[in-house]
Design a protein around this motif. Structure first.
Motif, PDB file in Angstrom:
ATOM      1  N   ALA A 190       0.821  -1.219   0.000  1.00 24.45           N
ATOM      2  CA  ALA A 190       0.000   0.000   0.000  1.00 24.45           C
ATOM      3  C   ALA A 190       0.849   1.261   0.000  1.00 24.45           C
ATOM      4  O   ALA A 190       0.436   2.296  -0.560  1.00 24.45           O
ATOM      5  N   ALA A 217      -5.219  -8.719  -4.349  1.00 21.88           N
ATOM      6  CA  ALA A 217      -6.120  -7.569  -4.261  1.00 21.88           C
ATOM      7  C   ALA A 217      -5.367  -6.314  -3.850  1.00 21.88           C
ATOM      8  O   ALA A 217      -5.649  -5.211  -4.355  1.00 21.88           O
ATOM      9  N   ALA A 221      -5.051  -2.948  -6.118  1.00 20.87           N
ATOM     10  CA  ALA A 221      -5.584  -1.694  -5.595  1.00 20.87           C
ATOM     11  C   ALA A 221      -4.505  -0.661  -5.294  1.00 20.87           C
ATOM     12  O   ALA A 221      -4.825   0.494  -5.004  1.00 20.87           O
ATOM     13  N   ASP A 265      -5.463  -5.870 -14.857  1.00 21.34           N
ATOM     14  CA  ASP A 265      -5.897  -5.467 -13.524  1.00 21.34           C
ATOM     15  C   ASP A 265      -4.732  -5.437 -12.555  1.00 21.34           C
ATOM     16  O   ASP A 265      -4.782  -4.741 -11.527  1.00 21.34           O
TER      17      ASP A 265
END
Length: 319
Positions: A190, A217, A221, A265
């Motif tokens: 992150a 994920a 993201a 993605d």
């Protein structure tokens, strides 16, 4: 700059060494290492990919073979064989045994694998923060059919003992579904400014890391650009037998098919070798910016140039 790399064994470790050569002194690298190759041998916990990264970046690797310790001896292995104790197909050197003894003792004392890895890195000083993908036990198994019938074998047996000589029918990351990312993994992703997929095996190295719930994920993201480097050049793996396990998941061994296997993605950029320049259009048609650059890690300068190209593509797609 905070860089996160998902890495397997030899290819990932050598790429990371080149990456270290091109970053600024205050840049930080966090490596999320594959632990699906881990195996228990002689009562010891062996983590081949973590150790290959640690030894390579710490200056202790056997350069010619790319794994194990430099100037190694095998007296313990020979004595085990004299007692008739196997397996004989997986060779642990005397110096390497010390690493696995320390790891197993610390795990037995209740320390998680992430803390044990940090302690081992204190000895090697690899210059990166090395995190296992999970503290939980995950092992990659391969379904095969041979003279013994259809059965599942540990990935190490398939790769080292059988040399991928029989077709892989399925790849299963046993334990992955119930595993959790190790402390610091999701936080590093992150907070990253760049996320890199080195030219590691896309199925049993990076693919296994992404199989741990929450990691894929988090990468998808993440605000940071994600750039990968193809482990396939001219329709063949640069090293190892990645084509064997790619076939098991229905992916052709081409630079473009591996990129599309990861998908737009996940990937914001993809590097292919100049031999695969024709693949650039197909990758970009799949929504992934792509460049063709030399991708053979033939020497430290070439490896550093690959790392630099990956960082440059990350900046281009960020803009």
């Amino acid at each position: 700059m905070r860089i996160v790399a998902l890495a397997g064994g030899i290819g990932g470790a050598r790429f990371l060494r080149g990456l270290k050569d091109v970053i600024a002194p205050d840049d930080e690298i966090t490596v999320i290492g594959n632990t699906g190759d881990d195996i228990h041998l002689f009562g010891l916990k062996v983590c081949p990919d973590l150790d290959t990264v640690m030894y390579t970046l710490g200056g202790g690797i056997h350069e010619e073979q790319g794994w194990g310790r430099a100037e190694e001896s095998f007296a313990v292995k020979e004595e085990l064989a004299a007692y008739g104790v196997g397996p004989s197909w997986f060779g642990l050197g005397d110096k390497d045994f010390a690493t696995h003894i320390v790891r197993t003792q610390m795990l037995g004392a209740g320390y998680p694998l992430s803390a044990v890895t940090e302690a081992l890195c204190d000895r090697w000083q690899p210059g990166v923060r090395l995190l296992p993908m999970s503290d939980d036990r995950v092992e990659t198994h391969v379904r095969i059919t041979d003279e013994q019938g259809t059965r599942a074998v540990h990935f190490q047996e398939y790769w080292v003992k059988l040399h991928a000589s029989v077709p892989a029918e399925a790849i299963v990351a046993v334990g992955a579904e119930g595993a959790k990312p190790a402390p610091g993994v999701l936080e590093a992703i992150a907070a990253a400014d760049v996320i890199l997929f080195p030219p590691s095996n896309p199925v049993v190295s990076i693919g296994t890391i992404l199989a741990v719930p929450g990691i894929r994920a988090a990468v998808a993201a993440a605000p940071a650009p994600v750039v990968g480097l193809s482990p396939i050049i001219g329709g063949a793996p640069v090293r190892g037998m990645a084509d064997k396990v790619l076939a098991a998941v229905g992916v052709a061994a081409t630079a473009q098919d591996v990129a599309l296997h990861y998908g737009a993605d996940l990937l914001d950029g993809w590097l292919v070798d100049e031999a695969d320049t024709a693949a650039v259009a197909a990758v970009e048609a799949g929504g992934i910016p792509c460049r063709a650059v030399p991708l053979l890690m033939s020497d430290p300068a070439a490896t550093a140039a690959m790392a630099r190209a990956a960082l440059e593509l990350a900046e281009q797609v960020r803009a």
